[in-house]
Design an enzyme around this catalytic site. Structure first.
Site, PDB file in Angstrom:
ATOM      1  N   HIS A 122     -30.823   9.545 -15.516  1.00  0.00           N
ATOM      2  CA  HIS A 122     -30.081  10.039 -14.350  1.00  0.00           C
ATOM      3  C   HIS A 122     -31.019   9.969 -13.141  1.00  0.00           C
ATOM      4  CE1 HIS A 122     -28.102  13.100 -11.814  1.00  0.00           C
ATOM      5  NE2 HIS A 122     -27.033  12.965 -12.580  1.00  0.00           N
ATOM      6  N   ASP A 199     -35.100  15.956 -20.619  1.00  0.00           N
ATOM      7  CA  ASP A 199     -33.957  16.306 -19.773  1.00  0.00           C
ATOM      8  C   ASP A 199     -32.772  16.617 -20.699  1.00  0.00           C
ATOM      9  OD1 ASP A 199     -31.683  16.349 -18.243  1.00  0.00           O
ATOM     10  OD2 ASP A 199     -32.109  14.503 -17.139  1.00  0.00           O
ATOM     11  N   GLN A 202     -27.517  16.917 -20.714  1.00  0.00           N
ATOM     12  CA  GLN A 202     -26.340  16.499 -21.474  1.00  0.00           C
ATOM     13  C   GLN A 202     -26.451  16.792 -22.969  1.00  0.00           C
ATOM     14  OE1 GLN A 202     -23.514  15.492 -20.171  1.00  0.00           O
ATOM     15  NE2 GLN A 202     -24.198  15.219 -18.061  1.00  0.00           N
ATOM     16  N   LYS A 225     -23.110  22.983 -16.922  1.00  0.00           N
ATOM     17  CA  LYS A 225     -22.625  22.043 -17.949  1.00  0.00           C
ATOM     18  C   LYS A 225     -22.484  22.759 -19.298  1.00  0.00           C
ATOM     19  CE  LYS A 225     -25.004  18.193 -15.656  1.00  0.00           C
ATOM     20  NZ  LYS A 225     -23.938  17.486 -14.946  1.00  0.00           N
ATOM     21  N   CYS A 363     -24.651   8.430 -11.261  1.00  0.00           N
ATOM     22  CA  CYS A 363     -26.067   8.662 -10.916  1.00  0.00           C
ATOM     23  C   CYS A 363     -27.002   7.944 -11.891  1.00  0.00           C
ATOM     24  CB  CYS A 363     -26.407  10.153 -10.854  1.00  0.00           C
ATOM     25  SG  CYS A 363     -25.596  11.004  -9.511  1.00  0.00           S
TER      26      CYS A 363
HETATM   27  C1  LIG Z   1     -28.845  13.640 -17.810  1.00  0.00           C
HETATM   28  C2  LIG Z   1     -28.748  14.404 -16.517  1.00  0.00           C
HETATM   29  N1  LIG Z   1     -29.870  14.765 -15.896  1.00  0.00           N
HETATM   30  C3  LIG Z   1     -29.828  15.469 -14.752  1.00  0.00           C
HETATM   31  C4  LIG Z   1     -28.644  15.848 -14.169  1.00  0.00           C
HETATM   32  C5  LIG Z   1     -28.647  16.656 -12.924  1.00  0.00           C
HETATM   33  O1  LIG Z   1     -28.094  17.921 -13.182  1.00  0.00           O
HETATM   34  P1  LIG Z   1     -27.809  18.961 -12.007  1.00  0.00           P
HETATM   35  O2  LIG Z   1     -26.962  18.226 -10.994  1.00  0.00           O
HETATM   36  O3  LIG Z   1     -27.088  20.068 -12.662  1.00  0.00           O
HETATM   37  O4  LIG Z   1     -29.125  19.351 -11.436  1.00  0.00           O
HETATM   38  C6  LIG Z   1     -27.446  15.472 -14.787  1.00  0.00           C
HETATM   39  C7  LIG Z   1     -26.152  15.805 -14.168  1.00  0.00           C
HETATM   40  O5  LIG Z   1     -25.140  15.201 -14.424  1.00  0.00           O
HETATM   41  C8  LIG Z   1     -27.506  14.739 -15.996  1.00  0.00           C
HETATM   42  O6  LIG Z   1     -26.389  14.373 -16.624  1.00  0.00           O
END
Ligand SMILES: Cc1ncc(COP(=O)(O)O)c(C=O)c1O
Length: 405
Positions: A122, A199, A202, A225, A363
């Site tokens: 992401h 990370d 998900q 999430k 993203c």
């Molecule tokens: C794998 C992953 N990393 C980071 C993020 C960023 O999360 P946040 O917007 O809640 O900070 C997301 C959000 O969709 C994500 O799916």
């Protein structure tokens, strides 16, 4: 077996009509809907207990502080973290990764160092590292995907040199839904003394995660999430980093004592939580984890995997559909396109039937570049989704395909 009907009754938003159809919410990867227990926890806090935390001797401040710290303990248990102080509340995954990157840039990273990411990261797990690399002549190296669109871990080890310091990687791809073989990644990373950042944005909503077993340096995720509110998440760090990560943000609440010449910082999580935090968000996050605990995360995983396999098989029957990251061990997410059509058109037409899906690059533009597509249609599940919803979705998708042909 979970009682989906009973669970759905806890989500008032699911009862509403969108474009004259009952809402089918398949955009849970972006943010998941909130159960009444979470909404009520936040409502109760503001109705009965609102006060600033940690520094008050009055009753409401003590209650608010207790609720806030109880959430930390609940979430620590959920991830099997032995010392709740290892969980820092942040505004979410993105802020957590930024804080890690800034902290490591002041400690282990030196000019010209290398950081390993994967092709399906992401943007939130690319840009903080890229910013550091651009300012410090550093390099981002990328674990490629194999022909099954899974991480090519044979290549991972060949990327590591003496200059490699960190691997920062998604536990589950937010676009493909594939689960990284994190045990193997950790094994290789430890052999080469890399700092490991996981990370979990998900993975945390879908899978059991035991941070004592995983032994990563850092783990991050977002409450929104996980059935919780927006604007709050965690930054987990192991004991070493809890005591040694340089701070990047500071201010009230982080200290033992301050003079104009010197500050002695508090120990533990407080050192990393300057200013008035998102108190209601943290309390809502704790309620969200209690909601998951009542159902049990293993049951959520099983239910969602069944949905994934069900929809995948239905989509594989449609010759117009191109599926990405096909696998029978995934978490929460599937992505596809209708041949010769832009995902935006598919998503817009599905919305007319009350079906909410995400379309675009999610993203993950470097992944789109690898797949040579502008974007995908992404269906992502939560515990309240059903096979009946998938049947309705497939019926309407067939209509959309006809409309677009
Ligand atoms: C794998 C992953 N990393 C980071 C993020 C960023 O999360 P946040 O917007 O809640 O900070 C997301 C959000 O969709 C994500 O799916």
């Amino acid at each position: 077996m979970i009682d989906v009907l009973n669970i759905r009754n806890q989500f008032p938003i699911l009862n509403q009509k969108i474009n004259a159809n009952t809402l089918i919410y398949f955009d849970n990867g972006a943010t998941v809907q909130k159960p009444l227990s979470v909404i009520n926890a936040i409502n109760n806090y503001y109705t009965h207990s609102n006060a600033n935390i940690h520094r008050g001797v009055h009753t409401l401040s003590r209650i608010a502080s207790e609720l806030y710290e109880n959430s930390r303990t609940t979430i620590a248990h959920f991830f099997n973290v032995s010392n709740a102080q290892q969980l820092i509340f942040t505004s979410g995954t993105t802020e957590s990764i930024n804080l890690i990157a800034q902290g490591l840039s002041k400690s282990i990273l030196t000019e010209g160092d290398e950081i390993i990411l994967s092709q399906y990261e992401h943007h939130s797990n690319i840009l903080p590292w890229q910013l550091w690399a651009q300012e410090n002549n550093g390099h981002l190296k990328v674990i490629p995907l194999n022909s099954n669109q899974e991480l090519d871990l044979e290549k991972f080890e060949t990327l590591i040199t003496k200059k490699t310091k960190i691997i920062s990687i998604a536990h589950v791809s937010n676009t493909l839904g594939v689960i990284s073989n994190i045990e193997k990644i950790i094994k290789i990373a430890k052999k080469h003394n890399l700092v490991i950042v996981l990370d979990g944005a998900q993975s945390a909503p879908h899978m059991q995660i035991d941070l004592q077993k995983l032994e990563v340096d850092f783990f991050v995720c977002s409450a929104h999430k996980m059935y919780g509110p927006t604007g709050v998440g965690i930054l987990y760090m192991n004991e070493y980093w809890l005591n040694n990560l340089p701070i990047s943000k500071t201010g009230g609440g982080t200290i033992k004592s301050v003079t104009f010449n010197e500050t002695i910082y508090a120990e533990g999580a407080l050192r990393f939580e300057p200013g008035t935090p998102n108190i209601s968000g943290v309390i809502g996050f704790g309620a969200a984890v209690n909601f998951i605990n009542e159902i049990k995360i293993e049951n959520i995983y099983k239910h969602e995997l069944e949905l994934i396999n069900y929809i995948q098989n239905k989509l594989l029957e449609l010759p117009e559909v191109v599926l990405y990251g096909v696998s029978n061990v995934k978490a929460g997410v599937i992505s596809f396109n209708i041949k010769n059509n832009h995902p935006f058109d598919v998503g817009t037409l599905l919305d007319k039937y009350g079906i909410a899906v995400r379309t675009g690059h999610h993203c993950t533009q470097p992944l789109m570049q690898f797949l040579q597509i502008p974007g995908t249609v992404r269906v992502s599940f939560a515990v309240y989704n059903t096979k009946q919803e998938i049947d309705f979705f497939i019926e309407k998708l067939k209509k959309v395909i006809l409309m677009l042909s």
